[in-house]
Design an enzyme around this catalytic site. Structure first.
Site, mmCIF file in Angstrom:
data_model
loop_
_atom_site.group_PDB
_atom_site.id
_atom_site.type_symbol
_atom_site.label_atom_id
_atom_site.label_comp_id
_atom_site.label_asym_id
_atom_site.label_seq_id
_atom_site.Cartn_x
_atom_site.Cartn_y
_atom_site.Cartn_z
ATOM 1 N N HIS A 110 0.829 -1.208 0.000
ATOM 2 C CA HIS A 110 0.000 0.000 0.000
ATOM 3 C C HIS A 110 0.868 1.265 0.000
ATOM 4 O O HIS A 110 0.557 2.249 -0.676
ATOM 5 C CB HIS A 110 -0.916 -0.031 1.228
ATOM 6 C CG HIS A 110 -1.658 1.235 1.473
ATOM 7 N ND1 HIS A 110 -1.434 2.034 2.558
ATOM 8 C CD2 HIS A 110 -2.632 1.850 0.756
ATOM 9 C CE1 HIS A 110 -2.234 3.087 2.506
ATOM 10 N NE2 HIS A 110 -2.974 2.998 1.432
ATOM 11 N N GLU A 113 2.019 1.916 -3.381
ATOM 12 C CA GLU A 113 0.920 2.459 -4.193
ATOM 13 C C GLU A 113 0.875 3.995 -4.044
ATOM 14 O O GLU A 113 0.728 4.724 -5.019
ATOM 15 C CB GLU A 113 -0.397 1.816 -3.754
ATOM 16 C CG GLU A 113 -1.622 2.340 -4.467
ATOM 17 C CD GLU A 113 -2.723 2.675 -3.486
ATOM 18 O OE1 GLU A 113 -3.126 3.856 -3.437
ATOM 19 O OE2 GLU A 113 -3.174 1.763 -2.763
ATOM 20 N N HIS A 114 1.010 4.480 -2.820
ATOM 21 C CA HIS A 114 1.061 5.933 -2.613
ATOM 22 C C HIS A 114 2.277 6.550 -3.309
ATOM 23 O O HIS A 114 2.192 7.609 -3.935
ATOM 24 C CB HIS A 114 1.141 6.242 -1.115
ATOM 25 C CG HIS A 114 -0.179 6.233 -0.423
ATOM 26 N ND1 HIS A 114 -0.635 7.293 0.326
ATOM 27 C CD2 HIS A 114 -1.154 5.287 -0.369
ATOM 28 C CE1 HIS A 114 -1.831 7.001 0.828
ATOM 29 N NE2 HIS A 114 -2.165 5.781 0.426
ATOM 30 N N GLU A 190 -3.524 7.789 7.685
ATOM 31 C CA GLU A 190 -4.591 6.990 7.091
ATOM 32 C C GLU A 190 -4.972 5.856 8.054
ATOM 33 O O GLU A 190 -6.147 5.532 8.236
ATOM 34 C CB GLU A 190 -4.141 6.433 5.728
ATOM 35 C CG GLU A 190 -5.250 5.720 4.980
ATOM 36 C CD GLU A 190 -4.826 5.256 3.595
ATOM 37 O OE1 GLU A 190 -3.700 5.579 3.161
ATOM 38 O OE2 GLU A 190 -5.633 4.575 2.941
#
Lengths: 461, 443
Positions: A110, A113-114, A190
């Site tokens: 993840h 991905e950022h 997040e």
């Protein structure tokens, strides 16, 4: 007052995280913005928000319109033409997700991905996003246990542009500590937003970790905080170099295009990206046979409404016996798929003890999956009453099976709708599309018509 | 307010975040040919014929019939009504009504906002006669039987209780009650457990009878239907409604500014909400303000707030601003969430950005890009599906923008000058905002 949330292993299908929030306008109290429908992404305020009839995935002709091919470098390409509006969606799915992470590096899929938005040698940070915004396009990305996806929705005339940028960042990502450090803070925020501020999410996380004790599906997609804090630029680049290669990706283009146009553009853009690695077969450690029932209880004074969930290990569609995954789909639908389902009729309507209840099956997981039931008491009812009532319905369906008249969600007449929203990507990744190709829907249905399969319709969400 | 949240968990987020909307070319890409239809009985609608699929989508609204019409002490009435219209009507009881909708593949849902009560309906043409009958029954003869009323009310109450310590819900509530203190906009749409307990079947019927009328009705239709056929359907569904609604007047709401409010709750992340004045939809500087907001915090990955709070400093996952233009008041809102100890710093950054925008406005390049985005994305957000077009047709009427709005919109945006945007920024942002934080008091 102290309240308890309890779960005998619980819900949440594959966790899915996105790069950034979308359509923030109207997200709060705005009821009317410049766009009269800007609030449309919000859930409807009525209580019964079950799926609107006619989900696009049911469209029968989809299979016929799909073209598939593979480039020399191994990139799989799927094209779904739809010419009703001059719009196109590009999606690139990498066949890697959180469940592929090395021990101790939870969250790296993840995080990468950022970081994929941080620019390349040729196109510095922000250039791609600005180019998409300049034409009114939309974009985002997401990570699940099994896949990582990037997409843009743009005027059809701009397809070449977004393909160029997307192909570029498949191989040429540039990361510096200057951009990595604040982005790590972003994913930590997040996590605070999604999990640390929310006892319900904390319970979900624990339940997954309890259900999957050996499988990587027990580790949250966003990662454990202590490990996220340690994720570095080098970790991200190593993961990128290992998995981000054309032979480990699927390009999906849907919209106002033809297969030949896409093929030519794909050759020009993605076709120039060399194979960077060979990630090999995808594997997932499997669960040992669960011998003991496990109960997870989370007590938090902020919890004002108890709820219960129960999850069973179940085979995903790739490892299930033929027809088994479809049967579980149908069973989830009959048992708990909306206001006409058995659980809803029993717990919510007849007994009046639940505010909500349902069942689900997450068949798209790469290997092992889960089947779950849940309920939230209403009024004075207790969690024990909810659990007893759910058990009664499960016992009933085990004893007498289902009837021919019950399952019908997949065949609602309204599901013929071919809406443009069919092109909206979702977290299920390529399998859902591939399933349509590999296993024609009609065939699946014939199979399901056998009473011993537990039903006769197949539901696609 | 949805029980789906239970199952959704993180998956729900995916639904929300992948709600990416389709984009269209900035030229008038989709020929949206809007026809004005008047039924034999005098009911008006906007229609976009689309015979490519055997489907009809109907959206409608009772303008002014939203939660502002909930009587004092019976807050949540209109929201409760949205859940009960399809729970039995005429001779058809709840379960049978639901089964009929299911069998016919009819989608029927209702919603309420501060200002309007809205409905959304979709059917395939094969069963349209029976489907339109069901809609007519839902609007004119809902049963409000005891079982469904208690069930839906119980679901709403459960949802309210479940959200009682949800920081985002608390932030919305405190924000609303601070900014719109004393006004109907300060009240919770969904009501409270106490107010919901006060609502009877008679109250529901009285609200329906008072609000559902021909003179506050607007309708938008898209699909496989001709103007003549639609005329008959309009009379079939809406023809027996009252001629005039009996709406309670709503005063103007002036947002309360300059307040600082903290709601103390022990969570690791503090939610921040900021309020500034907004513009009414009918104001001449609406688009100037809209473009300014886009640059400030409206653009998903490109706005100033996003850049300063998330990209440069990693203080938050999301940071945004929005313009809310209600019928009786307007505001510009800002929201973000950051670790508790960084809340003061984040509020300072927001204040600085507001000040900078108020004093200097945007750069010419920012304005140019904002215009391109706002023009290009409209078709995307509003015209990407039959349901979206039908919603847009209703929205255009609710905002009184005129039938040709979609065509005129590009020119309205192009006409906005840099000076217009600077003036709008000065007007809206050069004031002391109201700041609401939900998190540990020390932050």
């Amino acid at each position: 007052m102290m309240q308890v949330m309890r779960a005998v292993s619980a819900s949440t299908l594959a966790g899915i995280l996105a790069f950034g929030p979308v359509s923030v306008a109207g997200a709060q109290t705005a009821t009317k913005t410049e766009n009269p429908t800007a609030e449309k992404a919000d859930a409807p305020s009525t209580v019964k928000s079950d799926a609107i009839a006619g989900t696009p995935a049911d469209q029968e002709p989809v299979e016929e319109r799909i073209t598939e091919f593979t480039l020399d470098n191994g990139l799989q390409v799927v094209v779904l033409p739809d010419h009703r509006a001059p719009v196109v969606t590009q999606m690139v799915y990498y066949h890697v997700g959180a469940a592929d992470e090395a021990p101790g590096e939870s969250g790296i899929a993840h995080f990468l991905e950022h970081l994929m938005f941080k620019g390349t040698k040729a196109h510095p940070e922000g250039e791609f996003s600005r180019a998409v915004a300049d034409i009114g396009g939309q974009e985002n990305a997401f990570t699940t246990d099994d896949y990582t996806g990037y997409y843009q929705q743009v005027p059809a005339s701009e397809l070449a542009m977004v393909m160029k940028y997307e192909a570029d960042r498949m191989a040429n990502l540039v990361l510096t500590d200057e951009v990595v450090a604040p982005e790590r803070d972003v994913i930590l925020e997040e996590r605070r937003m999604r999990v640390d501020n929310d006892p319900g999410a904390q319970l979900q996380e624990t339940v997954q970790a309890t259900l999957f004790q050996n499988s990587p599906y027990g580790i949250p997609v966003i990662g454990w905080r202590s490990e996220m804090e340690q994720l570095s630029r080098d970790d991200a680049i190593a993961f990128y170099d290992k998995y981000y290669t054309p032979n480990n990706a699927t390009l999906l283009v849907a919209g106002d295009v033809t297969a030949s146009e896409v093929k030519a553009l794909a050759e020009e853009t993605f076709g120039k990206v060399e194979r960077r690695a060979d990630p090999g077969d995808r594997d997932r450690a499997l669960e040992p046979e669960p011998l003991a029932a496990r109960t997870v209880t989370l007590t938090d004074e902020k919890v004002t409404q108890p709820s219960m969930q129960r999850v069973y290990l179940a085979p995903g569609e790739t490892i299930a016996e033929p027809g088994e995954a479809e049967a579980l789909d149908v069973l989830a639908d009959i048992l708990g798929g909306g206001t006409t389902s058995r659980l809803y009729r029993s717990l919510v309507v007849d007994k009046g003890i639940a505010a909500g209840t349902g069942a689900y099956y997450g068949g798209t997981a790469l290997k092992e999956s889960q089947f779950g039931v849940y309920g939230m008491p209403r009024g004075e009812a207790s969690l024990a009453e909810i659990e007893t009532a759910i058990d009664a319905e499960i016992a009933e369906v085990r004893k007498t099976g289902v009837t021919e008249a019950e399952p019908r969600t997949g065949e609602k007449p309204g599901s013929q709708e071919h809406d443009l929203s069919a092109r909206q990507p979702d977290g299920d990744g390529p399998p859902r599309w591939r399933r349509a190709v590999d296993r024609p829907y009609a065939e699946g249905r014939r199979d399901l018509a056998r009473p011993d399969r537990g039903g006769h319709r197949c539901r696609r969400q | 307010m949805t029980m789906k949240a239970l199952t959704s968990g993180l998956k729900g987020l995916a639904v929300a975040t992948s709600f990416g909307l389709l984009a269209f070319a900035s030229a008038p890409a989709l020929a949206v040919d809007i026809q004005e239809v008047t039924s034999p009985g005098g009911i008006k609608a906007l229609l976009v014929e689309d015979h490519s699929n055997p489907l009809i989508a109907v959206n409608f609204a009772f303008k002014g019939g939203g939660s502002t019409q909930d009587p004092d002490g019976k807050e949540g009435l209109s929201n409760l009504l949205t859940g009960l219209l399809d729970e039995g009507a005429g001779d058809i009881e709840s379960a049978d009504f639901q089964a009929k909708l299911d069998d016919l593949g009819v989608s029927m849902s209702f919603d309420t906002s501060y200002d309007n009560f809205t409905g959304s309906f979709r059917t395939i043409t094969d069963f349209e006669d029976e489907a339109f009958d069901l809609l007519h029954l839902a609007l004119t003869e809902p049963r409000f039987d005891e079982e469904p009323v208690n069930r839906i009310r119980g679901q709403i109450v459960t949802g309210i209780l479940a959200d009682r310590n949800n920081p985002e819900e608390i932030a919305s509530k405190v924000f609303r009650e601070t900014v719109f203190a004393g006004h109907p906009y300060s009240r919770p749409d969904e009501g409270t457990p106490e107010s919901l307990a006060n609502i009877s079947a008679e109250d529901l019927e009285a609200f329906r009878n008072r609000v559902f009328a021909k003179d506050d009705l607007v309708v938008g239709v898209v699909g496989d239907i001709t103007p003549e056929q639609l005329g008959k359907r309009l009379d079939q569904v809406f023809g027996s409604l009252n001629e005039t609604a009996d709406l309670t007047p709503v005063p103007m709401a002036e947002p309360v500014l300059g307040k600082t409010v903290n709601y103390d709750i022990a969570v690791p992340q503090t939610n921040i909400r900021v309020a500034m004045p907004g513009v009414m939809r009918s104001d001449d500087d609406f688009f100037a303000a809209y473009l300014m907001n886009h640059i400030l915090g409206g653009g998903s990955f490109t706005s100033r707030l996003y850049e300063e709070i998330r990209e440069k400093r990693g203080l938050a996952y999301g940071a945004y601003s929005y313009l809310a233009s209600y019928d009786h008041g307007a505001l510009l809102g800002i929201g973000t969430a950051t670790r508790a100890d960084a809340a003061p710093q984040t509020v300072d950054i927001i204040r600085l950005e507001l000040q900078s925008m108020a004093e200097k406005g945007p750069t010419p390049e920012e304005l140019e890009k904002a215009k391109a985005y706002v023009k290009g994305s409209y078709a995307v957000r509003n015209l990407d599906s039959s349901l979206a077009v039908a919603q847009t047709l209703v929205g255009i009427q609710l905002d009184d923008l005129g039938k040709d709005y979609i065509d005129e919109r590009q020119a309205l945006i192009d006409a906005v000058t840099l000076d217009d945007v600077k003036a709008a920024a000065k007007k809206l942002l050069d004031v002391s905002p109201t700041v609401v934080t939900v998190g540990p008091a020390a932050s």
